[in-house]
Scaffold this motif. Structure first.
Motif, PDB file in Angstrom:
ATOM      1  N   ASP A 288     -30.911  52.866  28.261  1.00 22.84           N
ATOM      2  CA  ASP A 288     -32.255  53.436  28.367  1.00 22.84           C
ATOM      3  C   ASP A 288     -33.142  52.790  27.313  1.00 22.84           C
ATOM      4  O   ASP A 288     -32.846  52.843  26.120  1.00 22.84           O
ATOM      5  N   THR A 289     -34.230  52.202  27.759  1.00 18.21           N
ATOM      6  CA  THR A 289     -35.120  51.480  26.844  1.00 18.21           C
ATOM      7  C   THR A 289     -36.530  52.066  26.863  1.00 18.21           C
ATOM      8  O   THR A 289     -36.897  52.840  27.743  1.00 18.21           O
ATOM      9  N   LEU A 290     -37.308  51.659  25.879  1.00 22.26           N
ATOM     10  CA  LEU A 290     -38.711  52.047  25.736  1.00 22.26           C
ATOM     11  C   LEU A 290     -39.595  50.826  25.959  1.00 22.26           C
ATOM     12  O   LEU A 290     -39.256  49.729  25.529  1.00 22.26           O
ATOM     13  N   ASP A 291     -40.738  51.053  26.620  1.00 21.81           N
ATOM     14  CA  ASP A 291     -41.744  49.998  26.720  1.00 21.81           C
ATOM     15  C   ASP A 291     -43.091  50.547  26.272  1.00 21.81           C
ATOM     16  O   ASP A 291     -43.441  51.690  26.571  1.00 21.81           O
ATOM     17  N   THR A 292     -43.815  49.737  25.532  1.00 19.62           N
ATOM     18  CA  THR A 292     -45.174  50.065  25.115  1.00 19.62           C
ATOM     19  C   THR A 292     -46.060  48.924  25.591  1.00 19.62           C
ATOM     20  O   THR A 292     -46.193  47.919  24.921  1.00 19.62           O
ATOM     21  N   CYS A 293     -46.629  49.091  26.750  1.00 22.59           N
ATOM     22  CA  CYS A 293     -47.414  48.020  27.375  1.00 22.59           C
ATOM     23  C   CYS A 293     -48.650  48.626  28.004  1.00 22.59           C
ATOM     24  O   CYS A 293     -48.544  49.539  28.827  1.00 22.59           O
ATOM     25  N   GLY A 294     -49.820  48.170  27.602  1.00 18.19           N
ATOM     26  CA  GLY A 294     -51.052  48.740  28.129  1.00 18.19           C
ATOM     27  C   GLY A 294     -51.673  47.899  29.216  1.00 18.19           C
ATOM     28  O   GLY A 294     -51.229  46.788  29.512  1.00 18.19           O
TER      29      GLY A 294
ATOM     30  N   GLY B 192     -44.234  56.365  20.577  1.00 21.38           N
ATOM     31  CA  GLY B 192     -43.003  55.783  21.100  1.00 21.38           C
ATOM     32  C   GLY B 192     -41.765  56.525  20.639  1.00 21.38           C
ATOM     33  O   GLY B 192     -40.820  56.746  21.410  1.00 21.38           O
ATOM     34  N   LEU B 193     -41.765  56.931  19.378  1.00 25.47           N
ATOM     35  CA  LEU B 193     -40.625  57.671  18.840  1.00 25.47           C
ATOM     36  C   LEU B 193     -40.472  59.022  19.519  1.00 25.47           C
ATOM     37  O   LEU B 193     -39.361  59.498  19.769  1.00 25.47           O
ATOM     38  N   THR B 194     -41.596  59.657  19.836  1.00 26.30           N
ATOM     39  CA  THR B 194     -41.566  60.977  20.471  1.00 26.30           C
ATOM     40  C   THR B 194     -41.139  60.890  21.930  1.00 26.30           C
ATOM     41  O   THR B 194     -40.272  61.653  22.378  1.00 26.30           O
ATOM     42  N   VAL B 195     -41.716  59.984  22.673  1.00 23.97           N
ATOM     43  CA  VAL B 195     -41.391  59.843  24.089  1.00 23.97           C
ATOM     44  C   VAL B 195     -39.924  59.475  24.291  1.00 23.97           C
ATOM     45  O   VAL B 195     -39.251  59.985  25.190  1.00 23.97           O
ATOM     46  N   SER B 196     -39.394  58.621  23.422  1.00 27.49           N
ATOM     47  CA  SER B 196     -37.999  58.177  23.543  1.00 27.49           C
ATOM     48  C   SER B 196     -37.006  59.220  23.054  1.00 27.49           C
ATOM     49  O   SER B 196     -35.796  59.067  23.265  1.00 27.49           O
ATOM     50  N   GLY B 197     -37.494  60.268  22.389  1.00 24.38           N
ATOM     51  CA  GLY B 197     -36.606  61.310  21.878  1.00 24.38           C
ATOM     52  C   GLY B 197     -36.074  61.044  20.491  1.00 24.38           C
ATOM     53  O   GLY B 197     -35.290  61.827  19.963  1.00 24.38           O
ATOM     54  N   ARG B 198     -36.512  59.940  19.893  1.00 26.60           N
ATOM     55  CA  ARG B 198     -36.062  59.634  18.527  1.00 26.60           C
ATOM     56  C   ARG B 198     -36.621  60.643  17.533  1.00 26.60           C
ATOM     57  O   ARG B 198     -35.981  60.961  16.526  1.00 26.60           O
ATOM     58  N   SER B 199     -37.825  61.137  17.812  1.00 26.79           N
ATOM     59  CA  SER B 199     -38.428  62.214  17.020  1.00 26.79           C
ATOM     60  C   SER B 199     -38.650  63.409  17.933  1.00 26.79           C
ATOM     61  O   SER B 199     -38.994  63.247  19.110  1.00 26.79           O
TER      62      SER B 199
ATOM     63  N   TYR C 138     -38.358  55.004  29.231  1.00 30.99           N
ATOM     64  CA  TYR C 138     -39.389  55.686  28.459  1.00 30.99           C
ATOM     65  C   TYR C 138     -40.597  54.770  28.304  1.00 30.99           C
ATOM     66  O   TYR C 138     -40.443  53.587  28.011  1.00 30.99           O
ATOM     67  N   ARG C 139     -41.791  55.340  28.478  1.00 25.77           N
ATOM     68  CA  ARG C 139     -42.994  54.515  28.469  1.00 25.77           C
ATOM     69  C   ARG C 139     -44.124  55.150  27.656  1.00 25.77           C
ATOM     70  O   ARG C 139     -44.329  56.372  27.717  1.00 25.77           O
ATOM     71  N   VAL C 140     -44.840  54.306  26.949  1.00 20.16           N
ATOM     72  CA  VAL C 140     -46.129  54.683  26.373  1.00 20.16           C
ATOM     73  C   VAL C 140     -47.109  53.621  26.846  1.00 20.16           C
ATOM     74  O   VAL C 140     -47.007  52.456  26.454  1.00 20.16           O
ATOM     75  N   HIS C 141     -48.010  54.006  27.717  1.00 18.78           N
ATOM     76  CA  HIS C 141     -48.951  53.059  28.299  1.00 18.78           C
ATOM     77  C   HIS C 141     -50.380  53.495  28.033  1.00 18.78           C
ATOM     78  O   HIS C 141     -50.780  54.619  28.383  1.00 18.78           O
ATOM     79  N   GLY C 142     -51.138  52.615  27.408  1.00 15.99           N
ATOM     80  CA  GLY C 142     -52.559  52.870  27.213  1.00 15.99           C
ATOM     81  C   GLY C 142     -53.335  52.386  28.421  1.00 15.99           C
ATOM     82  O   GLY C 142     -53.065  51.309  28.953  1.00 15.99           O
ATOM     83  N   LEU C 143     -54.293  53.189  28.855  1.00 17.27           N
ATOM     84  CA  LEU C 143     -55.083  52.852  30.036  1.00 17.27           C
ATOM     85  C   LEU C 143     -56.545  52.640  29.666  1.00 17.27           C
ATOM     86  O   LEU C 143     -57.133  53.457  28.964  1.00 17.27           O
ATOM     87  N   SER C 144     -57.112  51.559  30.165  1.00 18.72           N
ATOM     88  CA  SER C 144     -58.542  51.337  29.948  1.00 18.72           C
ATOM     89  C   SER C 144     -59.366  52.222  30.876  1.00 18.72           C
ATOM     90  O   SER C 144     -60.536  52.494  30.623  1.00 18.72           O
ATOM     91  N   ASP C 145     -58.744  52.684  31.962  1.00 20.00           N
ATOM     92  CA  ASP C 145     -59.394  53.600  32.913  1.00 20.00           C
ATOM     93  C   ASP C 145     -58.464  54.783  33.136  1.00 20.00           C
ATOM     94  O   ASP C 145     -57.472  54.683  33.847  1.00 20.00           O
ATOM     95  N   PHE C 146     -58.811  55.915  32.518  1.00 23.28           N
ATOM     96  CA  PHE C 146     -57.919  57.068  32.546  1.00 23.28           C
ATOM     97  C   PHE C 146     -57.951  57.816  33.883  1.00 23.28           C
ATOM     98  O   PHE C 146     -57.098  58.672  34.130  1.00 23.28           O
TER      99      PHE C 146
END
Length: 339
Positions: free
Chosen positions: A74-80, A299-306, A189-197
């Motif tokens: 299980d991996t995390l990606d942070t890509c907007g 990222g830490l929160t979404v992945s469950g690390r925190s 697990y994902r954290v994605h920033g959106l320019s159009d919400f």
């Protein structure tokens, strides 16, 4: 349906069905469209946003054309999505490196610059990371270091057929929103920033339907497609089972508010690489550290690390202060060139 027929339908005010969108995107990715035809297709969307049905169809076709990477973890990606016009440095990239430093397996999906001066691929390459790896090398890299960069061009070769048209069009297209959806490792697990919400609900549903366990989609009131230290950030948390919950992040509550957005400004590849090194060595400016802490905490929160975002903030602060992120970067550089 041909691309010309789809263009006419959209220009006339109608919406493509999911199957029509799938058919059109399949044709585009098969190289069946000439550049002028594709530019006209993109132009047809200029006065309205892509619909949920259209985006699902475009996604399904793009997923079929993608080269997958089986990692077994299980991996995390942070890509907007990019395109927020902020000119900021590579915030999601340095946050991904710090999450990996914290022990979160990270499969960072990214590309060279499109609307900015420096993309994640550009800055990592400047830092010494070998970005073009075979799937076998990428899997080994992830196993050895807990971090791998997945160069979009290597895993989405069919996207090249739209490259010239996107460049000539010169503005955001629906391809910008496909990027975060199409992680080759199918990161859980994902954290994605959106320019159009406004597309958050649709994107979040597609992510969960495709097997993602938890995703945060965020957009700041100041326009940043990241968690911002300058304003309230709005987000929606999506999780397995179709659950979604809106939330807000106020930097003031975490002592990370700044007033001058100029402190987040990046530059060319060399400049951005220098900024990332400074942050990872614990020598970043107040503004650089603030935005990095907020996004690393996500990222830490979404992945469950925190367990909570506040815990993630404290963890991220400690990571930056320790300078451990720079040591992790050196490990990643070494492994990527030896794998």
């Amino acid at each position: 349906m041909t691309i010309a027929e789809a263009t006419t339908k959209i220009a006339g005010g109608a919406t493509l069905t999911e199957s029509e969108a799938l058919s059109v995107q399949s044709s585009i990715l098969a190289g069946e469209a000439q550049t002028p035809t594709l530019v006209a297709f993109f132009e047809a969307f200029k006065d309205r946003k892509v619909s949920a049905f259209e985006l699902r169809g475009f996604f399904r076709a793009s997923l079929s054309a993608m080269t997958p990477l089986e990692t077994g973890m299980d991996t995390l990606d942070t890509c907007g999505t990019g395109g927020d016009g902020s000119g900021s440095f590579n915030i999601s990239t340095v946050s991904a490196l710090l999450c990996a430093t914290a022990g979160v397996p990270v499969a960072k999906h990214g590309n060279r610059a499109a609307s900015s001066k420096c993309g994640s691929a550009d800055v990592l390459e400047a830092l010494g990371v070998k970005i073009e790896l075979s799937p076998e090398q990428a899997k080994t890299m992830l196993e050895q270091t807990g971090f791998v960069f997945l160069f979009a061009r290597s895993y989405h070769p069919a996207f090249k057929h739209a490259g010239e048209a996107r460049k000539l069009f010169g503005k955001k297209t629906y391809f910008n929103f496909l990027g975060p959806l199409l992680n080759p490792a199918k990161a859980s697990y994902r954290v994605h920033g959106l320019s159009d919400f406004s597309l958050a609900e649709t994107l979040g549903d597609i992510l969960i339907e495709s097997g993602v366990r938890k995703a945060w989609l965020v957009h700041a009131e100041d326009g940043l497609d990241e968690v911002s230290p300058m304003s309230l950030t709005h987000g929606i948390s999506f999780s397995t089972g179709g659950y979604s919950e809106p939330f807000n992040i106020d930097p003031k509550e975490h002592g990370l508010a700044i007033e001058d957005g100029g402190g987040l400004t990046g530059g060319d590849v060399k400049k951005n690489a220098e900024i990332l090194i400074s942050i990872l060595q614990g020598k970043g400016t107040e503004a650089q550290n603030a935005v990095t802490i907020l996004n690393t905490a996500a990222g830490l929160t979404v992945s469950g690390r925190s367990t909570t975002f506040a815990d993630g903030v404290r963890f991220a602060k400690a990571l930056i202060t320790s300078g451990a992120g720079y040591e992790k970067l050196q490990d990643i550089v070494k492994a990527s060139n030896e794998v």
